[in-house]
Motif scaffolding. Structure first.
Motif, PDB file in Angstrom:
ATOM      1  N   VAL A 296       0.859  -1.182   0.000  1.00  0.00           N
ATOM      2  CA  VAL A 296       0.000   0.000   0.000  1.00  0.00           C
ATOM      3  C   VAL A 296       0.897   1.236   0.000  1.00  0.00           C
ATOM      4  N   ILE A 297       0.620   2.142  -0.942  1.00  0.00           N
ATOM      5  CA  ILE A 297       1.368   3.397  -1.016  1.00  0.00           C
ATOM      6  C   ILE A 297       0.586   4.432  -0.218  1.00  0.00           C
ATOM      7  N   LYS A 298       1.181   4.894   0.884  1.00  0.00           N
ATOM      8  CA  LYS A 298       0.520   5.855   1.765  1.00  0.00           C
ATOM      9  C   LYS A 298       0.572   7.263   1.170  1.00  0.00           C
TER      10      LYS A 298
ATOM     11  N   ASP B 118       2.116   9.827   2.183  1.00  0.00           N
ATOM     12  CA  ASP B 118       3.474  10.387   2.197  1.00  0.00           C
ATOM     13  C   ASP B 118       4.439   9.593   1.309  1.00  0.00           C
ATOM     14  N   ASN B 119       3.894   8.705   0.454  1.00  0.00           N
ATOM     15  CA  ASN B 119       4.636   7.848  -0.482  1.00  0.00           C
ATOM     16  C   ASN B 119       5.433   6.731   0.185  1.00  0.00           C
ATOM     17  N   ASN B 120       5.280   6.553   1.491  1.00  0.00           N
ATOM     18  CA  ASN B 120       5.863   5.366   2.139  1.00  0.00           C
ATOM     19  C   ASN B 120       5.058   4.155   1.703  1.00  0.00           C
ATOM     20  N   ARG B 121       5.689   3.002   1.736  1.00  0.00           N
ATOM     21  CA  ARG B 121       5.016   1.765   1.361  1.00  0.00           C
ATOM     22  C   ARG B 121       4.976   0.844   2.574  1.00  0.00           C
ATOM     23  N   GLU B 122       3.852   0.153   2.715  1.00  0.00           N
ATOM     24  CA  GLU B 122       3.729  -0.832   3.783  1.00  0.00           C
ATOM     25  C   GLU B 122       2.901  -1.994   3.261  1.00  0.00           C
ATOM     26  N   PRO B 123       3.085  -3.177   3.841  1.00  0.00           N
ATOM     27  CA  PRO B 123       2.320  -4.342   3.387  1.00  0.00           C
ATOM     28  C   PRO B 123       0.816  -4.131   3.618  1.00  0.00           C
ATOM     29  N   TYR B 124       0.016  -4.638   2.690  1.00  0.00           N
ATOM     30  CA  TYR B 124      -1.437  -4.586   2.822  1.00  0.00           C
ATOM     31  C   TYR B 124      -1.844  -5.350   4.068  1.00  0.00           C
TER      32      TYR B 124
ATOM     33  N   SER C 279      -3.309   4.148  -0.978  1.00  0.00           N
ATOM     34  CA  SER C 279      -4.209   4.117   0.177  1.00  0.00           C
ATOM     35  C   SER C 279      -5.496   4.882  -0.120  1.00  0.00           C
ATOM     36  N   ASN C 280      -5.421   5.934  -0.935  1.00  0.00           N
ATOM     37  CA  ASN C 280      -6.647   6.671  -1.251  1.00  0.00           C
ATOM     38  C   ASN C 280      -7.595   5.832  -2.108  1.00  0.00           C
TER      39      ASN C 280
END
Length: 152
Positions: free
Chosen positions: A51-53, A55-61, A105-106
């Motif tokens: 998931v691209i937040k 602030d452009n950080n990425r985290e696992p779904y 994320s949006n």
């Protein structure tokens, strides 16, 4: 599979069938030690989704984040747990049907809002007020007016 009641790992499957969404298997199990029964679900392991937040950080779904957001929005509303689970299943199916390894994320937020609008309008407005970061009462009223116009 460990028993959630006594912790023993000797359990057996007593019933197995497709779950409601036909993308997982529902299994009824019984513990050999304490004889209590419980349900497990088995799903196909998919490609890890990121998931691209904002602030452009990425985290696992994480499915549980969608569940908890919808649960908070539906708190003290006449929405059943099964309806919430069905909504989360639907959102998750839509996310995976995009066949992308990364999703914004949006995009997830908009899918959640669409499901909540169909599920419960009060829950929808609650979620929207946090998700869209309503700054004042006028923004809140504008969203309510949109709902009102669609009904009438």
């Amino acid at each position: 599979m460990k028993c959630p009641y006594c912790g023993e790992d000797n359990t057996r499957v007593i019933d197995s069938r497709p779950a409601e969404d036909n993308s997982s298997i529902r299994r009824r199990r019984q513990c050999d030690a304490c004889s209590r029964r419980f349900t497990t679900y088995e799903k196909v392991e998919t490609i890890p989704l990121m998931v691209i937040k904002k602030d452009n950080n990425r985290e696992p779904y994480d499915r549980s984040k969608i569940e908890s957001g919808i649960m908070r929005a539906c708190h003290k509303r006449p929405v059943s747990t099964s309806a919430i689970n069905a909504a989360v299943d639907s959102i998750e199916a839509q996310i995976y049907s995009m066949e992308d390894k990364e999703v914004r994320s949006n995009t997830i937020g908009e899918l959640v809002m669409k499901q909540l609008k169909e599920l419960d309008e009060v829950a929808y407005v609650r979620f929207a007020s946090v998700y869209r970061e309503f700054r004042d009462v006028n923004t809140f009223l504008a969203e309510l007016e949109k709902l009102y116009r669609k009904q009438g």
